[in-house]
Scaffold this motif. Structure first.
Motif, PDB file in Angstrom:
ATOM      1  N   ARG A  12       0.851  -1.198   0.000  1.00 41.71           N
ATOM      2  CA  ARG A  12       0.000   0.000   0.000  1.00 41.71           C
ATOM      3  C   ARG A  12       0.879   1.236   0.000  1.00 41.71           C
ATOM      4  O   ARG A  12       0.985   1.920   1.026  1.00 41.71           O
ATOM      5  CB  ARG A  12      -0.923  -0.023   1.212  1.00 41.71           C
ATOM      6  CG  ARG A  12      -1.929  -1.164   1.158  1.00 41.71           C
ATOM      7  CD  ARG A  12      -2.859  -1.098   2.327  1.00 41.71           C
ATOM      8  NE  ARG A  12      -3.526   0.189   2.369  1.00 41.71           N
ATOM      9  CZ  ARG A  12      -4.828   0.348   2.415  1.00 41.71           C
ATOM     10  NH1 ARG A  12      -5.613  -0.703   2.412  1.00 41.71           N
ATOM     11  NH2 ARG A  12      -5.364   1.533   2.467  1.00 41.71           N
TER      12      ARG A  12
ATOM     13  N   GLU B 269      -0.042   6.529  -2.985  1.00 40.72           N
ATOM     14  CA  GLU B 269      -1.355   6.273  -3.595  1.00 40.72           C
ATOM     15  C   GLU B 269      -2.433   7.191  -3.028  1.00 40.72           C
ATOM     16  O   GLU B 269      -3.338   7.613  -3.740  1.00 40.72           O
ATOM     17  CB  GLU B 269      -1.774   4.809  -3.402  1.00 40.72           C
ATOM     18  CG  GLU B 269      -1.155   3.871  -4.392  1.00 40.72           C
ATOM     19  CD  GLU B 269      -1.781   2.485  -4.367  1.00 40.72           C
ATOM     20  OE1 GLU B 269      -2.800   2.279  -3.658  1.00 40.72           O
ATOM     21  OE2 GLU B 269      -1.255   1.607  -5.064  1.00 40.72           O
TER      22      GLU B 269
ATOM     23  N   LYS C 173      -4.534   9.353  -5.693  1.00 42.96           N
ATOM     24  CA  LYS C 173      -5.975   9.160  -5.896  1.00 42.96           C
ATOM     25  C   LYS C 173      -6.750  10.470  -5.812  1.00 42.96           C
ATOM     26  O   LYS C 173      -7.875  10.545  -6.301  1.00 42.96           O
ATOM     27  CB  LYS C 173      -6.502   8.148  -4.881  1.00 42.96           C
ATOM     28  CG  LYS C 173      -6.090   6.724  -5.217  1.00 42.96           C
ATOM     29  CD  LYS C 173      -6.558   5.735  -4.162  1.00 42.96           C
ATOM     30  CE  LYS C 173      -6.170   4.320  -4.570  1.00 42.96           C
ATOM     31  NZ  LYS C 173      -6.574   3.322  -3.547  1.00 42.96           N
TER      32      LYS C 173
ATOM     33  N   TRP D 167      -7.139   3.737 -10.961  1.00 43.92           N
ATOM     34  CA  TRP D 167      -6.559   3.371  -9.670  1.00 43.92           C
ATOM     35  C   TRP D 167      -6.019   1.942  -9.615  1.00 43.92           C
ATOM     36  O   TRP D 167      -5.077   1.668  -8.896  1.00 43.92           O
ATOM     37  CB  TRP D 167      -7.579   3.560  -8.546  1.00 43.92           C
ATOM     38  CG  TRP D 167      -7.896   4.995  -8.257  1.00 43.92           C
ATOM     39  CD1 TRP D 167      -7.430   6.107  -8.910  1.00 43.92           C
ATOM     40  CD2 TRP D 167      -8.773   5.475  -7.246  1.00 43.92           C
ATOM     41  NE1 TRP D 167      -7.969   7.250  -8.378  1.00 43.92           N
ATOM     42  CE2 TRP D 167      -8.798   6.892  -7.343  1.00 43.92           C
ATOM     43  CE3 TRP D 167      -9.552   4.853  -6.267  1.00 43.92           C
ATOM     44  CZ2 TRP D 167      -9.556   7.677  -6.496  1.00 43.92           C
ATOM     45  CZ3 TRP D 167     -10.314   5.651  -5.422  1.00 43.92           C
ATOM     46  CH2 TRP D 167     -10.313   7.041  -5.537  1.00 43.92           C
ATOM     47  N   ASN D 168      -6.647   1.053 -10.362  1.00 46.77           N
ATOM     48  CA  ASN D 168      -6.212  -0.352 -10.307  1.00 46.77           C
ATOM     49  C   ASN D 168      -5.411  -0.779 -11.534  1.00 46.77           C
ATOM     50  O   ASN D 168      -5.162  -1.970 -11.712  1.00 46.77           O
ATOM     51  CB  ASN D 168      -7.435  -1.269 -10.134  1.00 46.77           C
ATOM     52  CG  ASN D 168      -8.068  -1.081  -8.770  1.00 46.77           C
ATOM     53  OD1 ASN D 168      -7.380  -1.071  -7.752  1.00 46.77           O
ATOM     54  ND2 ASN D 168      -9.376  -0.918  -8.742  1.00 46.77           N
TER      55      ASN D 168
ATOM     56  N   PHE E 241      -0.599   2.785 -12.835  1.00 49.78           N
ATOM     57  CA  PHE E 241      -0.839   3.537 -11.599  1.00 49.78           C
ATOM     58  C   PHE E 241      -0.125   2.868 -10.424  1.00 49.78           C
ATOM     59  O   PHE E 241       0.543   3.532  -9.620  1.00 49.78           O
ATOM     60  CB  PHE E 241      -2.342   3.627 -11.342  1.00 49.78           C
ATOM     61  CG  PHE E 241      -2.718   4.466 -10.148  1.00 49.78           C
ATOM     62  CD1 PHE E 241      -2.826   5.847 -10.262  1.00 49.78           C
ATOM     63  CD2 PHE E 241      -2.975   3.880  -8.922  1.00 49.78           C
ATOM     64  CE1 PHE E 241      -3.183   6.628  -9.165  1.00 49.78           C
ATOM     65  CE2 PHE E 241      -3.335   4.648  -7.820  1.00 49.78           C
ATOM     66  CZ  PHE E 241      -3.439   6.025  -7.940  1.00 49.78           C
ATOM     67  N   LYS E 242      -0.256   1.552 -10.342  1.00 51.08           N
ATOM     68  CA  LYS E 242       0.392   0.810  -9.244  1.00 51.08           C
ATOM     69  C   LYS E 242       1.913   0.931  -9.329  1.00 51.08           C
ATOM     70  O   LYS E 242       2.593   1.139  -8.321  1.00 51.08           O
ATOM     71  CB  LYS E 242      -0.020  -0.666  -9.282  1.00 51.08           C
ATOM     72  CG  LYS E 242      -1.495  -0.905  -9.072  1.00 51.08           C
ATOM     73  CD  LYS E 242      -1.894  -0.610  -7.654  1.00 51.08           C
ATOM     74  CE  LYS E 242      -3.332  -1.002  -7.366  1.00 51.08           C
ATOM     75  NZ  LYS E 242      -3.757  -0.616  -6.024  1.00 51.08           N
TER      76      LYS E 242
ATOM     77  N   ASN F  20       3.263   4.407  -8.302  1.00 50.60           N
ATOM     78  CA  ASN F  20       3.255   4.621  -6.860  1.00 50.60           C
ATOM     79  C   ASN F  20       4.281   3.762  -6.133  1.00 50.60           C
ATOM     80  O   ASN F  20       4.842   4.198  -5.125  1.00 50.60           O
ATOM     81  CB  ASN F  20       1.845   4.437  -6.303  1.00 50.60           C
ATOM     82  CG  ASN F  20       0.993   5.642  -6.615  1.00 50.60           C
ATOM     83  OD1 ASN F  20       1.163   6.698  -6.033  1.00 50.60           O
ATOM     84  ND2 ASN F  20       0.099   5.514  -7.590  1.00 50.60           N
TER      85      ASN F  20
ATOM     86  N   THR G 199       7.084   5.799  -4.081  1.00 50.02           N
ATOM     87  CA  THR G 199       7.211   5.489  -2.651  1.00 50.02           C
ATOM     88  C   THR G 199       8.614   4.973  -2.340  1.00 50.02           C
ATOM     89  O   THR G 199       9.207   5.360  -1.325  1.00 50.02           O
ATOM     90  CB  THR G 199       6.140   4.467  -2.222  1.00 50.02           C
ATOM     91  OG1 THR G 199       4.841   5.065  -2.378  1.00 50.02           O
ATOM     92  CG2 THR G 199       6.315   4.054  -0.770  1.00 50.02           C
TER      93      THR G 199
END
Length: 198
Positions: A103, A107, A111, A119-120, A124-125, A128, A132
């Motif tokens: 997580r 994100e 968002k 988002w999914n 996008f994943k 992030n 991060t």
């Protein structure tokens, strides 16, 4: 994703780093706690959720404020001596911990800017996870700089200011550039795939 959105999450930690010193860390903790409240309350009122950075800041700085109120000067000495190092370690653990559990903390901010339908998506994943990891690395570097000053006698001007500021500026620029770069790469790859399938 707007870089300003992520940067706001760092404000309490930056306030603490700037103000904290051997005789001012308790005021720095109070100021950082108040900044965390100012940032977290609007999100909580709007969506009944807050970012992991805001939650960690509220908890960490609230604990420091309580310790400053209940402990005597001698018991507080270790905290006074290493307040900045402690804050750098906490934020590094939060950032990298959010990545480890799948997580990424970025994100929450992404968002706010991206439409729900992306988002999914893998892009996008991926964006992030990368951002991060980047910020987690910056926080680890800051902790190492704090340790170098505190334990090795390294130059505070270089390791408490120059190196962290340069690292943060680079991270902000990458945060601004990378999402669109990754999206463009994904579009090009998708176009190439459709062309080869035709």
């Amino acid at each position: 994703m707007q870089k300003a959105a992520i940067f706001l999450g760092f404000v309490p930690w930056i306030v603490f780093s700037v103000i904290a010193g051997p005789s001012t860390w308790m005021w720095a903790a109070l100021a950082a706690f108040l900044c965390s409240l100012v940032l977290a309350v609007p999100d909580w009122r709007r969506s009944r959720s807050i970012s992991i950075l805001d939650a960690a800041a509220l908890l960490f700085f609230a604990v420091l404020v309580v310790l400053a109120l209940v402990l005597d000067r001698a018991a507080l000495q270790p905290i006074e001596d290493r307040a900045q190092l402690l804050s750098s370690i906490v934020i590094a653990v939060v950032a990298l911990g959010s990545l480890a559990v799948g997580r990424p903390f970025t994100e929450f901010y992404a968002k706010k800017q991206a439409p729900r339908e992306v988002w999914n998506t893998p892009t996008f994943k991926k964006v992030n996870r990368v951002l991060t990891g980047l910020w987690g690395g910056v926080f680890v570097l800051n902790a190492l700089c704090d340790a170098a000053v505190g334990y090795l006698g390294a130059s505070p001007d270089v390791f408490n200011w120059v190196v962290p500021v340069v690292a943060i500026v680079v991270a902000v620029k990458i945060t601004s550039w990378y999402p669109e770069h990754a999206a463009r790469q994904a579009r090009e790859a998708h176009g190439a795939h459709e062309a080869s399938a035709a």
